[in-house]
Design a protein around this motif. Sequence first.
Motif, mmCIF file in Angstrom:
data_model
loop_
_atom_site.group_PDB
_atom_site.id
_atom_site.type_symbol
_atom_site.label_atom_id
_atom_site.label_comp_id
_atom_site.label_asym_id
_atom_site.label_seq_id
_atom_site.Cartn_x
_atom_site.Cartn_y
_atom_site.Cartn_z
ATOM 1 N N SER C 82 41.610 33.501 49.907
ATOM 2 C CA SER C 82 40.205 34.196 49.196
ATOM 3 C C SER C 82 40.794 35.545 47.729
ATOM 4 C CB SER C 82 39.853 34.917 49.951
ATOM 5 O OG SER C 82 39.273 33.968 51.301
ATOM 6 N N GLY C 83 39.759 35.517 47.178
ATOM 7 C CA GLY C 83 39.798 36.869 46.189
ATOM 8 C C GLY C 83 38.969 36.036 44.758
ATOM 9 N N THR C 84 39.064 36.770 43.997
ATOM 10 C CA THR C 84 37.963 37.104 42.806
ATOM 11 C C THR C 84 38.861 36.387 41.696
ATOM 12 O OG1 THR C 84 39.441 39.068 41.635
ATOM 13 C CG2 THR C 84 37.071 39.487 43.119
ATOM 14 N N LEU C 85 38.327 35.683 40.647
ATOM 15 C CA LEU C 85 38.006 35.163 39.293
ATOM 16 C C LEU C 85 37.360 36.194 38.945
ATOM 17 C CD1 LEU C 85 37.583 31.959 40.406
ATOM 18 C CD2 LEU C 85 39.289 31.793 39.975
ATOM 19 N N ASP C 86 38.552 36.097 37.898
ATOM 20 C CA ASP C 86 38.416 36.613 36.093
ATOM 21 C C ASP C 86 38.554 36.288 35.409
ATOM 22 O OD1 ASP C 86 38.145 40.112 37.943
ATOM 23 O OD2 ASP C 86 39.930 39.913 38.281
ATOM 24 N N PHE C 87 37.259 36.814 34.608
ATOM 25 C CA PHE C 87 36.848 35.759 32.463
ATOM 26 C C PHE C 87 36.765 36.815 32.069
ATOM 27 C CE2 PHE C 87 35.179 33.400 36.743
ATOM 28 C CZ PHE C 87 35.954 32.299 36.705
ATOM 29 N N THR C 88 37.720 36.749 30.998
ATOM 30 C CA THR C 88 37.810 37.516 29.954
ATOM 31 C C THR C 88 38.198 36.772 28.122
ATOM 32 O OG1 THR C 88 38.789 39.441 30.788
ATOM 33 C CG2 THR C 88 38.788 39.868 29.149
ATOM 34 N N TRP C 89 37.022 37.043 27.582
ATOM 35 C CA TRP C 89 36.571 36.819 26.356
ATOM 36 C C TRP C 89 37.306 38.203 25.539
ATOM 37 C CZ3 TRP C 89 33.491 34.764 29.847
ATOM 38 C CH2 TRP C 89 33.531 33.491 29.892
ATOM 39 N N THR C 90 37.809 38.002 24.359
ATOM 40 C CA THR C 90 38.498 39.151 23.414
ATOM 41 C C THR C 90 38.131 38.429 21.562
ATOM 42 O OG1 THR C 90 40.203 39.577 25.223
ATOM 43 C CG2 THR C 90 39.980 40.341 22.482
ATOM 44 N N ASP C 91 37.160 38.788 21.128
ATOM 45 C CA ASP C 91 37.003 38.865 19.685
ATOM 46 C C ASP C 91 38.679 39.325 18.666
ATOM 47 O OD1 ASP C 91 36.705 41.427 19.038
ATOM 48 O OD2 ASP C 91 34.491 41.243 18.291
ATOM 49 N N GLN C 92 38.278 39.065 17.924
ATOM 50 C CA GLN C 92 39.767 39.573 16.706
ATOM 51 C C GLN C 92 39.475 41.467 16.654
ATOM 52 O OE1 GLN C 92 37.190 37.244 12.724
ATOM 53 N NE2 GLN C 92 37.196 39.496 12.055
ATOM 54 N N HIS C 93 38.696 41.816 16.458
ATOM 55 C CA HIS C 93 38.175 43.456 16.990
ATOM 56 C C HIS C 93 38.863 43.693 17.772
ATOM 57 C CE1 HIS C 93 36.068 42.636 13.215
ATOM 58 N NE2 HIS C 93 34.997 41.105 13.649
ATOM 59 N N GLY C 94 39.069 43.226 18.897
ATOM 60 C CA GLY C 94 38.704 43.943 20.373
ATOM 61 C C GLY C 94 37.901 44.237 20.992
ATOM 62 N N THR C 95 37.319 43.524 20.963
ATOM 63 C CA THR C 95 35.980 43.630 21.862
ATOM 64 C C THR C 95 36.226 42.836 22.833
ATOM 65 O OG1 THR C 95 34.607 44.565 19.242
ATOM 66 C CG2 THR C 95 33.226 43.419 21.726
ATOM 67 N N ALA C 96 35.608 43.406 24.383
ATOM 68 C CA ALA C 96 35.965 41.978 25.558
ATOM 69 C C ALA C 96 34.694 41.636 25.992
ATOM 70 C CB ALA C 96 37.033 42.518 26.085
ATOM 71 N N TRP C 97 34.526 40.747 26.765
ATOM 72 C CA TRP C 97 33.361 40.519 28.086
ATOM 73 C C TRP C 97 33.971 40.129 29.130
ATOM 74 C CZ3 TRP C 97 33.664 39.041 21.966
ATOM 75 C CH2 TRP C 97 32.482 39.699 21.279
ATOM 76 N N SER C 98 33.555 40.303 29.713
ATOM 77 C CA SER C 98 34.211 39.688 31.129
ATOM 78 C C SER C 98 33.302 39.100 32.099
ATOM 79 C CB SER C 98 35.400 40.926 32.212
ATOM 80 O OG SER C 98 35.699 41.419 30.560
ATOM 81 N N GLU C 99 33.290 38.413 33.273
ATOM 82 C CA GLU C 99 32.672 38.321 34.118
ATOM 83 C C GLU C 99 33.673 37.612 35.883
ATOM 84 O OE1 GLU C 99 29.570 37.806 35.110
ATOM 85 O OE2 GLU C 99 28.379 38.086 33.392
ATOM 86 N N THR C 100 33.116 38.725 36.461
ATOM 87 C CA THR C 100 33.960 38.126 37.787
ATOM 88 C C THR C 100 32.677 37.634 38.374
ATOM 89 O OG1 THR C 100 34.754 40.343 37.592
ATOM 90 C CG2 THR C 100 34.636 39.183 39.682
ATOM 91 N N SER C 101 34.189 36.485 39.452
ATOM 92 C CA SER C 101 33.591 35.531 39.679
ATOM 93 C C SER C 101 34.130 35.906 41.919
ATOM 94 C CB SER C 101 33.474 33.848 39.240
ATOM 95 O OG SER C 101 33.197 32.889 40.516
ATOM 96 N N ALA C 102 33.488 35.815 42.662
ATOM 97 C CA ALA C 102 34.320 35.633 44.299
ATOM 98 C C ALA C 102 34.751 34.180 44.414
ATOM 99 C CB ALA C 102 33.572 37.065 45.611
ATOM 100 N N LEU C 103 35.658 33.915 44.898
ATOM 101 C CA LEU C 103 35.977 32.769 45.802
ATOM 102 C C LEU C 103 36.742 32.675 47.039
ATOM 103 C CD1 LEU C 103 36.729 29.470 44.847
ATOM 104 C CD2 LEU C 103 38.543 30.053 44.795
ATOM 105 N N THR C 104 35.663 32.240 47.969
ATOM 106 C CA THR C 104 36.775 32.444 49.837
ATOM 107 C C THR C 104 37.579 30.904 49.481
ATOM 108 O OG1 THR C 104 34.091 33.401 49.785
ATOM 109 C CG2 THR C 104 35.842 32.218 51.706
ATOM 110 N N VAL C 105 38.769 31.191 50.255
ATOM 111 C CA VAL C 105 39.437 29.920 51.007
ATOM 112 C C VAL C 105 39.537 30.083 51.995
ATOM 113 C CG1 VAL C 105 41.591 28.831 49.877
ATOM 114 C CG2 VAL C 105 39.961 29.990 48.463
ATOM 115 N N THR C 106 38.703 28.852 52.209
ATOM 116 C CA THR C 106 39.462 28.570 54.063
ATOM 117 C C THR C 106 40.706 27.562 54.294
ATOM 118 O OG1 THR C 106 37.474 26.917 53.828
ATOM 119 C CG2 THR C 106 37.111 28.865 54.703
#
Lengths: 259, 155, 106
Positions: C82-106
């Motif tokens: 269980s833990g987080t998934l992090d998603f990051t997009w970065t453009d050519q100028h170094g600007t980044a956009w991120s999202e996070t999602s929690a995953l429960t593993v059983t």
Amino acid sequence: MKRFAGATLIALIPACSAPPAAENATEIAAEDIVSGSIFLTAETRDLQEDNFANPGYLWVDRGEALFSKAPASGEACITCHEAGLSGVAATYPAYDEKAGRVLNLEGRINQCRVTHQSEPAWEYESEELLSVTAFVANQSLGAPVSVDVSGPAQDIYEAGRDYFQTRRGQFNLSCQQCHTENWGKRLRGDTLSQGHGNGFPAYRLEWESLGSLHRRLRDCDLGVRAEPLPYGDPLYVAVELFLAARSNGLEMESPAVRR
Amino acid sequence: MTHNTRLDLNRRDLLALGTGTVLIAASPLSSHAEQADLDQARRELFGMRPVTEGRVTIKLPPIAENGYSVPLSVEVDSPMTKEDFVKRVAILSPRNPLPLISQFYFSPGSGRAKVDARIRMSGTQSIQAIAEMNDGSLWSGSRETVVTLAACVVL
Amino acid sequence: MASIRLAVPDAANVGEVIEIKALIRHPMESGHRRGARGEVIERDIITRFECRYLDELVFAADFHPGIAANPLLTFYVRASNSGTLDFTWTDQHGTAWSETSALTVT
């Protein structure tokens, strides 16, 4: 010479087997009315129907956020429209008593902005107006187009029909000649559609973006090398009304995906 | 006014539309890659190491109505364990302005060496995917798509 | 400004390979197009996407102008804890956009 190879190949692809338009038809028979989505490849149709991957939903999401957010000087749209606007977009364009003219969905949204929110109208084709229009239109997904062209809307409907049927541009073609008389036939790599607006605002692959029906009409006018009208022009609203009446009964598809 | 004489789109109309388009089409595609550019991009990525055909499956539609957004799916046959996994896959075009479209990086934590993306294709061509395994071996697959031209071209 | 859409399961069994879809709004301006006056429209693209699971890089992509506007990716991750998934997009100028999602593993 390489780039011409593609064009040659296209010419060799046999015409597809869509039904031919009836001889001298100025209208499409009711039972032959079909949405533009049937002329898409299976892959593009799949993209339209995937309500996660269809990029048009990026604008619908944005529109939903704007719909729920109070502007500086008024209440949020959602305050009045708590129950949503299911089916409403399918009745637009419509004659509006207060405005004394026919408004399309964009015009109606801007009327709310100005009269109920004391905000300036959004510019046509702006990010905001496109997004909110897409969000409202999407609430009529699957609803049959059902515009009313009786009463004061009648003259506007007729003005729209005249525009549709008038030859224009350097190619001297009317909308009617392609989209009523020759739909289903091949023009280069495309199959001519019937020219309905039931999927708009739509994500066009060529635009790599969502766009309004007026943007599409401008492209059509430019396509026949005619001077396009400005966005939001009353005559384009009239064409929109004519197109909607012509497609009454078709399911709303916004945000559709188009070529 | 309005009820115009009916028109069947004939050869002359098609030629008229076509002429406008050919002239326009010439400018945006003025620079495009050739097979030689693809080969050079491949050497820059993987050196002169041998590439074996196989293990890489590409899916692309046989016909795309334009090249703005063509669905691409690539899968590499691999158990994706710590001992045996795919490190990366490069997607190469012989006809786009730039031959390298994308590189995808995998790890044993990926579980499956498969990725779907949407790519631009400036014309009919055969897209190539080259996969690099953790043992350094290189595998490839390719697939052709016919990209058709739009009826009307708008500047 | 960037709109992101993620389709990630929130629960999975240990060892299960989950499918992830990630869509971001971006013009991916190629730098090969010309404007109405013939001027070259400058390149403006996202160049990198990364997915980290429990802080470890599990999947990444380098984008070039051949990636379509509003890039959509479908890829896979093997669930372990269980833990987080992090998603990051970065453009050519170094600007980044991120999202996070929690995953429960059983």
